[in-house]
Write a protein that holds these residues in place. Structure first.
Motif, PDB file in Angstrom:
ATOM      1  N   ASN A  87       0.806  -1.227   0.000  1.00 38.24           N
ATOM      2  CA  ASN A  87       0.000   0.000   0.000  1.00 38.24           C
ATOM      3  C   ASN A  87       0.834   1.270   0.000  1.00 38.24           C
ATOM      4  O   ASN A  87       0.346   2.336   0.380  1.00 38.24           O
ATOM      5  CB  ASN A  87      -0.944   0.017   1.216  1.00 38.24           C
ATOM      6  N   ASN A  88       2.098   1.168  -0.409  1.00 41.05           N
ATOM      7  CA  ASN A  88       2.896   2.384  -0.565  1.00 41.05           C
ATOM      8  C   ASN A  88       2.317   3.237  -1.686  1.00 41.05           C
ATOM      9  O   ASN A  88       2.001   2.725  -2.762  1.00 41.05           O
ATOM     10  CB  ASN A  88       4.346   2.024  -0.905  1.00 41.05           C
ATOM     11  N   LEU A  89       2.180   4.517  -1.432  1.00 47.87           N
ATOM     12  CA  LEU A  89       1.618   5.431  -2.430  1.00 47.87           C
ATOM     13  C   LEU A  89       2.307   6.780  -2.264  1.00 47.87           C
ATOM     14  O   LEU A  89       2.028   7.521  -1.321  1.00 47.87           O
ATOM     15  CB  LEU A  89       0.102   5.568  -2.222  1.00 47.87           C
ATOM     16  N   PHE A  90       3.229   7.089  -3.168  1.00 43.44           N
ATOM     17  CA  PHE A  90       4.054   8.295  -3.045  1.00 43.44           C
ATOM     18  C   PHE A  90       3.895   9.190  -4.271  1.00 43.44           C
ATOM     19  O   PHE A  90       3.622   8.703  -5.370  1.00 43.44           O
ATOM     20  CB  PHE A  90       5.540   7.923  -2.904  1.00 43.44           C
ATOM     21  N   THR A  91       4.107  10.472  -4.083  1.00 46.50           N
ATOM     22  CA  THR A  91       4.055  11.405  -5.203  1.00 46.50           C
ATOM     23  C   THR A  91       5.441  11.535  -5.831  1.00 46.50           C
ATOM     24  O   THR A  91       6.454  11.285  -5.186  1.00 46.50           O
ATOM     25  CB  THR A  91       3.589  12.802  -4.745  1.00 46.50           C
ATOM     26  N   PRO A  92       5.520  11.954  -7.092  1.00 46.66           N
ATOM     27  CA  PRO A  92       6.820  12.198  -7.719  1.00 46.66           C
ATOM     28  C   PRO A  92       7.659  13.203  -6.935  1.00 46.66           C
ATOM     29  O   PRO A  92       8.875  13.040  -6.837  1.00 46.66           O
ATOM     30  CB  PRO A  92       6.457  12.729  -9.102  1.00 46.66           C
ATOM     31  N   LEU A  93       7.020  14.223  -6.366  1.00 44.76           N
ATOM     32  CA  LEU A  93       7.765  15.216  -5.584  1.00 44.76           C
ATOM     33  C   LEU A  93       8.365  14.590  -4.330  1.00 44.76           C
ATOM     34  O   LEU A  93       9.509  14.870  -3.965  1.00 44.76           O
ATOM     35  CB  LEU A  93       6.860  16.391  -5.203  1.00 44.76           C
ATOM     36  N   GLN A  94       7.605  13.719  -3.665  1.00 44.98           N
ATOM     37  CA  GLN A  94       8.148  13.018  -2.500  1.00 44.98           C
ATOM     38  C   GLN A  94       9.361  12.182  -2.887  1.00 44.98           C
ATOM     39  O   GLN A  94      10.365  12.156  -2.170  1.00 44.98           O
ATOM     40  CB  GLN A  94       7.080  12.115  -1.880  1.00 44.98           C
ATOM     41  N   LEU A  95       9.289  11.508  -4.029  1.00 49.28           N
ATOM     42  CA  LEU A  95      10.394  10.659  -4.466  1.00 49.28           C
ATOM     43  C   LEU A  95      11.633  11.486  -4.820  1.00 49.28           C
ATOM     44  O   LEU A  95      12.755  11.106  -4.499  1.00 49.28           O
ATOM     45  CB  LEU A  95       9.967   9.809  -5.661  1.00 49.28           C
ATOM     46  N   ALA A  96      11.427  12.621  -5.483  1.00 50.47           N
ATOM     47  CA  ALA A  96      12.565  13.483  -5.823  1.00 50.47           C
ATOM     48  C   ALA A  96      13.220  14.029  -4.560  1.00 50.47           C
ATOM     49  O   ALA A  96      14.451  14.057  -4.437  1.00 50.47           O
ATOM     50  CB  ALA A  96      12.104  14.626  -6.719  1.00 50.47           C
ATOM     51  N   ASN A  97      12.399  14.439  -3.587  1.00 50.68           N
ATOM     52  CA  ASN A  97      12.945  14.997  -2.353  1.00 50.68           C
ATOM     53  C   ASN A  97      13.587  13.911  -1.488  1.00 50.68           C
ATOM     54  O   ASN A  97      14.546  14.170  -0.751  1.00 50.68           O
ATOM     55  CB  ASN A  97      11.854  15.732  -1.567  1.00 50.68           C
ATOM     56  N   TYR A  98      13.060  12.700  -1.592  1.00 51.16           N
ATOM     57  CA  TYR A  98      13.656  11.539  -0.907  1.00 51.16           C
ATOM     58  C   TYR A  98      15.072  11.297  -1.416  1.00 51.16           C
ATOM     59  O   TYR A  98      16.004  11.088  -0.632  1.00 51.16           O
ATOM     60  CB  TYR A  98      12.721  10.349  -1.124  1.00 51.16           C
ATOM     61  N   ILE A  99      15.264  11.376  -2.732  1.00 55.44           N
ATOM     62  CA  ILE A  99      16.598  11.197  -3.304  1.00 55.44           C
ATOM     63  C   ILE A  99      17.507  12.348  -2.893  1.00 55.44           C
ATOM     64  O   ILE A  99      18.680  12.145  -2.557  1.00 55.44           O
ATOM     65  CB  ILE A  99      16.519  11.068  -4.835  1.00 55.44           C
ATOM     66  N   ALA A 100      16.991  13.567  -2.904  1.00 50.78           N
ATOM     67  CA  ALA A 100      17.787  14.719  -2.466  1.00 50.78           C
ATOM     68  C   ALA A 100      18.229  14.548  -1.015  1.00 50.78           C
ATOM     69  O   ALA A 100      19.374  14.827  -0.659  1.00 50.78           O
ATOM     70  CB  ALA A 100      16.983  16.007  -2.638  1.00 50.78           C
ATOM     71  N   THR A 101      17.306  14.075  -0.175  1.00 47.82           N
ATOM     72  CA  THR A 101      17.619  13.848   1.245  1.00 47.82           C
ATOM     73  C   THR A 101      18.695  12.783   1.400  1.00 47.82           C
ATOM     74  O   THR A 101      19.634  12.933   2.189  1.00 47.82           O
ATOM     75  CB  THR A 101      16.349  13.421   2.002  1.00 47.82           C
ATOM     76  N   LEU A 102      18.581  11.718   0.632  1.00 51.68           N
ATOM     77  CA  LEU A 102      19.558  10.635   0.686  1.00 51.68           C
ATOM     78  C   LEU A 102      20.954  11.130   0.334  1.00 51.68           C
ATOM     79  O   LEU A 102      21.904  10.964   1.100  1.00 51.68           O
ATOM     80  CB  LEU A 102      19.145   9.510  -0.260  1.00 51.68           C
ATOM     81  N   VAL A 103      21.084  11.770  -0.838  1.00 54.50           N
ATOM     82  CA  VAL A 103      22.421  12.072  -1.351  1.00 54.50           C
ATOM     83  C   VAL A 103      23.051  13.308  -0.700  1.00 54.50           C
ATOM     84  O   VAL A 103      24.258  13.527  -0.848  1.00 54.50           O
ATOM     85  CB  VAL A 103      22.422  12.205  -2.891  1.00 54.50           C
ATOM     86  N   ASN A 104      22.242  14.105   0.021  1.00 49.83           N
ATOM     87  CA  ASN A 104      22.886  15.210   0.757  1.00 49.83           C
ATOM     88  C   ASN A 104      23.371  14.757   2.131  1.00 49.83           C
ATOM     89  O   ASN A 104      23.924  15.547   2.899  1.00 49.83           O
ATOM     90  CB  ASN A 104      21.958  16.440   0.866  1.00 49.83           C
ATOM     91  N   GLY A 105      23.162  13.476   2.443  1.00 51.95           N
ATOM     92  CA  GLY A 105      23.657  12.928   3.693  1.00 51.95           C
ATOM     93  C   GLY A 105      22.623  12.762   4.772  1.00 51.95           C
ATOM     94  O   GLY A 105      22.944  12.366   5.891  1.00 51.95           O
ATOM     95  N   GLY A 106      21.338  13.065   4.462  1.00 53.87           N
ATOM     96  CA  GLY A 106      20.275  12.788   5.426  1.00 53.87           C
ATOM     97  C   GLY A 106      19.507  13.980   5.956  1.00 53.87           C
ATOM     98  O   GLY A 106      18.710  13.832   6.879  1.00 53.87           O
ATOM     99  N   THR A 107      19.706  15.175   5.382  1.00 52.99           N
ATOM    100  CA  THR A 107      18.929  16.345   5.813  1.00 52.99           C
ATOM    101  C   THR A 107      17.700  16.479   4.924  1.00 52.99           C
ATOM    102  O   THR A 107      17.820  16.727   3.724  1.00 52.99           O
ATOM    103  CB  THR A 107      19.762  17.635   5.738  1.00 52.99           C
ATOM    104  N   HIS A 108      16.526  16.320   5.528  1.00 59.58           N
ATOM    105  CA  HIS A 108      15.263  16.370   4.785  1.00 59.58           C
ATOM    106  C   HIS A 108      14.697  17.792   4.855  1.00 59.58           C
ATOM    107  O   HIS A 108      14.235  18.239   5.891  1.00 59.58           O
ATOM    108  CB  HIS A 108      14.272  15.368   5.385  1.00 59.58           C
ATOM    109  N   TYR A 109      14.767  18.484   3.732  1.00 60.14           N
ATOM    110  CA  TYR A 109      14.274  19.854   3.656  1.00 60.14           C
ATOM    111  C   TYR A 109      12.837  19.887   3.153  1.00 60.14           C
ATOM    112  O   TYR A 109      12.400  19.020   2.387  1.00 60.14           O
ATOM    113  CB  TYR A 109      15.124  20.682   2.693  1.00 60.14           C
TER     114      TYR A 109
END
Length: 267
Positions: A125-147
């Motif tokens: 039942n995972n249901l994510f938006t494209p914006l959530q996925l893009a920001n998830y990748i940004a959070t991952l590769v910046n070292g873990g800061t979720h903006y």
């Protein structure tokens, strides 16, 4: 992957054998959830570490890691990355869901332990938006800061002589990711751009990138949405992308478009 690494379930060198089907809950190969490579070609990925499992999208590897991490911890990390959460953007958005017992209760469906396997590879039942996925990748590769995501950067006076408002970055969450764990995951995404059918598109770019394909099952598994996420440059990320094509089959089909966007951005 990050949940498994940070919780000590696996290390970057831990290897798990893909036997084609995950037989933890049943030894019946007909009933056991299978890796995509077994379903399509009748073969297996063999012995893999986390970097290799990301590169080849090994279902069995993440079935096992997901089961051992448990749905509670998976949800905890998903929410820290902003999945199933409002991004903070200044326009209307859907929140979506992170699969788990609470979501199943809200949707009026039954949750069972084995559902953790499909949840761990992004299904259920995972249901994510494209914006959530893009920001998830940004959070991952910046070292873990979720903006917080935003559109408005600044507001200037009518004659453009002064800035009357400037957006200040808003931190929504912090994930303390060990650098070695982060590199193991990023390296897997880098290898995606260096292997298989997507490599020619990314090898032509002026910068190195990392990426991940996704195939999201929809309509009671009667169709799939193609998803593709990427970031660049690899060593100093500046941009994260998420592409989604409804009923677009597999995410690898979006690699050329993603590479063209990165080419335009960096040139």
């Amino acid at each position: 992957a990050i949940a498994g690494l940070e919780e000590g379930i696996i290390t970057p060198t831990t290897r798990i054998r893909d036997t084609g089907a995950y037989t933890y809950y049943t030894n019946d190969m007909r009933l056991a959830p299978k890796c995509w490579i077994y379903r399509q070609y009748g073969s297996t990925h063999g012995l893999l570490n986390v970097t290799q499992a990301i590169e080849v999208s090994c279902n069995v590897f993440f079935y096992d890691v997901g089961r051992r991490v448990g749905i509670s911890k998976l949800n905890e990390y998903a929410h820290k990355f902003g999945l199933g959460e409002y991004t903070g953007i200044e326009i209307y958005e859907e929140k979506g869901y992170v699969a788990g017992p609470d979501t199943s209760s809200v949707l009026g469906t039954e949750w069972y332990e084995g559902a953790t396997l499909s949840a761990a590879i992004g299904q259920e039942n995972n249901l994510f938006t494209p914006l959530q996925l893009a920001n998830y990748i940004a959070t991952l590769v910046n070292g873990g800061t979720h903006y917080s995501a935003h559109l408005l950067k600044s507001v200037k006076s009518s004659d453009y002589s002064s800035v009357v408002y400037e957006y200040e970055p808003q931190v929504l969450d912090e994930i303390d990711i060990d650098p070695a764990n982060l590199e193991a995951v990023k390296l897997g995404m880098y290898e995606v751009t260096q292997s298989s059918s997507v490599a020619p598109y990314f090898n032509a770019l002026p910068v190195k990138a990392g990426a991940k394909t996704g195939t999201a099952q929809v309509n009671n598994n009667t169709g799939t949405n193609a998803t593709f996420v990427c970031f660049a440059p690899y060593d100093d990320p500046q941009i994260a992308l998420c592409l989604v094509v409804e009923k677009g089959s597999s995410g690898s089909s979006l690699a050329q478009l993603a590479a063209e966007i990165l080419q335009f951005y960096f040139s």
